[in-house]
Design a protein around this motif. Sequence first.
Motif, short mmCIF file in Angstrom:
data_model
loop_
_atom_site.label_atom_id
_atom_site.label_comp_id
_atom_site.label_asym_id
_atom_site.label_seq_id
_atom_site.Cartn_x
_atom_site.Cartn_y
_atom_site.Cartn_z
N GLY A 82 3.10 -12.26 -7.99
CA GLY A 82 3.02 -12.15 -6.53
C GLY A 82 2.51 -10.79 -6.10
N LEU A 83 2.96 -9.75 -6.80
CA LEU A 83 2.51 -8.40 -6.50
C LEU A 83 1.02 -8.26 -6.81
N ASN A 84 0.61 -8.82 -7.94
CA ASN A 84 -0.80 -8.80 -8.32
C ASN A 84 -1.66 -9.48 -7.27
N HIS A 85 -1.16 -10.58 -6.76
CA HIS A 85 -1.89 -11.33 -5.73
C HIS A 85 -2.10 -10.47 -4.48
N ARG A 86 -1.07 -9.74 -4.06
CA ARG A 86 -1.18 -8.90 -2.86
C ARG A 86 -2.12 -7.72 -3.10
N LEU A 87 -2.08 -7.16 -4.32
CA LEU A 87 -2.98 -6.04 -4.64
C LEU A 87 -4.44 -6.51 -4.61
N ARG A 88 -4.69 -7.72 -5.16
CA ARG A 88 -6.04 -8.27 -5.12
C ARG A 88 -6.49 -8.50 -3.67
N ASN A 96 4.07 5.79 -5.57
CA ASN A 96 4.46 5.67 -6.99
C ASN A 96 3.21 5.36 -7.82
N GLN A 97 2.37 6.37 -7.91
CA GLN A 97 1.03 6.16 -8.47
C GLN A 97 1.03 5.84 -9.97
N GLU A 98 2.05 6.29 -10.72
CA GLU A 98 2.07 6.06 -12.17
C GLU A 98 2.99 4.91 -12.57
N ALA A 99 3.59 4.24 -11.59
CA ALA A 99 4.52 3.16 -11.88
C ALA A 99 3.77 1.90 -12.34
N SER A 100 4.39 1.17 -13.26
CA SER A 100 3.82 -0.11 -13.69
C SER A 100 4.14 -1.18 -12.66
N LEU A 101 3.55 -2.36 -12.82
CA LEU A 101 3.83 -3.46 -11.88
C LEU A 101 5.30 -3.83 -11.90
N THR A 102 5.89 -3.82 -13.09
CA THR A 102 7.33 -4.14 -13.20
C THR A 102 8.16 -3.13 -12.41
N GLU A 103 7.81 -1.85 -12.56
CA GLU A 103 8.55 -0.81 -11.85
C GLU A 103 8.34 -0.91 -10.34
N LEU A 104 7.13 -1.28 -9.92
CA LEU A 104 6.87 -1.45 -8.48
C LEU A 104 7.70 -2.60 -7.91
N MET A 143 0.83 -1.21 0.00
CA MET A 143 0.00 0.00 0.00
C MET A 143 0.87 1.26 0.00
N LYS A 144 1.93 1.26 0.78
CA LYS A 144 2.84 2.41 0.87
C LYS A 144 3.53 2.68 -0.47
#
Length: 316
Positions: A294-300, A270-278, A264-265
């Motif tokens: 894995g990142l997608n899973h946490r966002l969901r 980094n509101q405009e960053a892509s998943l790769t950049e995150l 969340m932080k």
Amino acid sequence: MSYALDCKEELTHLDVVANQESLTILNAIIRNGFEIILSGFTKFSLKFSTKSNPLIRYIIKLLTVNFNNIKYELYQKQVIRFDKPHLFVIEIKEDSDILIEAFNLLNDDKENKKEIFDNEDLIKAYLRGAFIASGSVNSPKTSNYHLEFRVSSNVEALFIQNLINYFSLNARMSKIKDKYIIYLKDKDSICDLLRIIGVNVQVFKMEDDIIKRKVIADTKRKVNFDIANQSKTNEASKNMLKYIFYLEKYYPLDKLEPKLKLIMKVRSENQEASLTELCQILEEEYGEKISKSGLNHRLRKIKEIALEYRNKRIEQ
């Protein structure tokens, strides 16, 4: 000056010697470009006009090399429209019978055409002359690729079509009013035909323009693709931020797993960053190595918690 005229004038740089090839070029030019005028009951004259000085000089050279002492008139004709260049006109009156008989202009000339079709060099020569007399080709700066020969006789049109298709170029034919059109629309076939008849410099320019246009088109496509992807990223980020901000405002954050609070932080910062950049930010700045899935899973998971908590608050 048009691209078609550039191509024709390039052909005038070829050597002219008294042989069967130059005679065949002249035959094609006279048959397809000269106007046969009846000037008496049995007397004819031949006339050709062009705005190109090199072209008229080339035709005169073909005439004088192959027919010694042939008589002709050369003059300029002013076009009524002042924005148009004047025309160079060559007219053969007294000796027109020599050419009419030599090339059998008043008939289909089947014997000579058979001789041409049996010799590849003569095929190229005839197509060269026919292009000078009646050919045109669109500028390569446009994407509308088109080369054509425009003739008055159906027999001549079929002959030219067969000569082109000797090289497997798939020339087609149509009729517009009183003219027969033999044409090519495939850019590779157009380049091949021009190269076959001796147009090399202008073909190189055409291929260069085609490559440049393709590079520009590919670049635009990639830019549009990147913009579309960025828009999708921004939209997904915008939607996710709504759930993050909701949790930050209403949810007891001490109950959230530390790894979700970290996501969340990083997403909020980094509101405009892509998943790769995150994923890169998480690894480089926080030592958290995570894949996109894995990142997608946490966002969901964050979204599910936010929706579930909101529904509970609504029911209370």
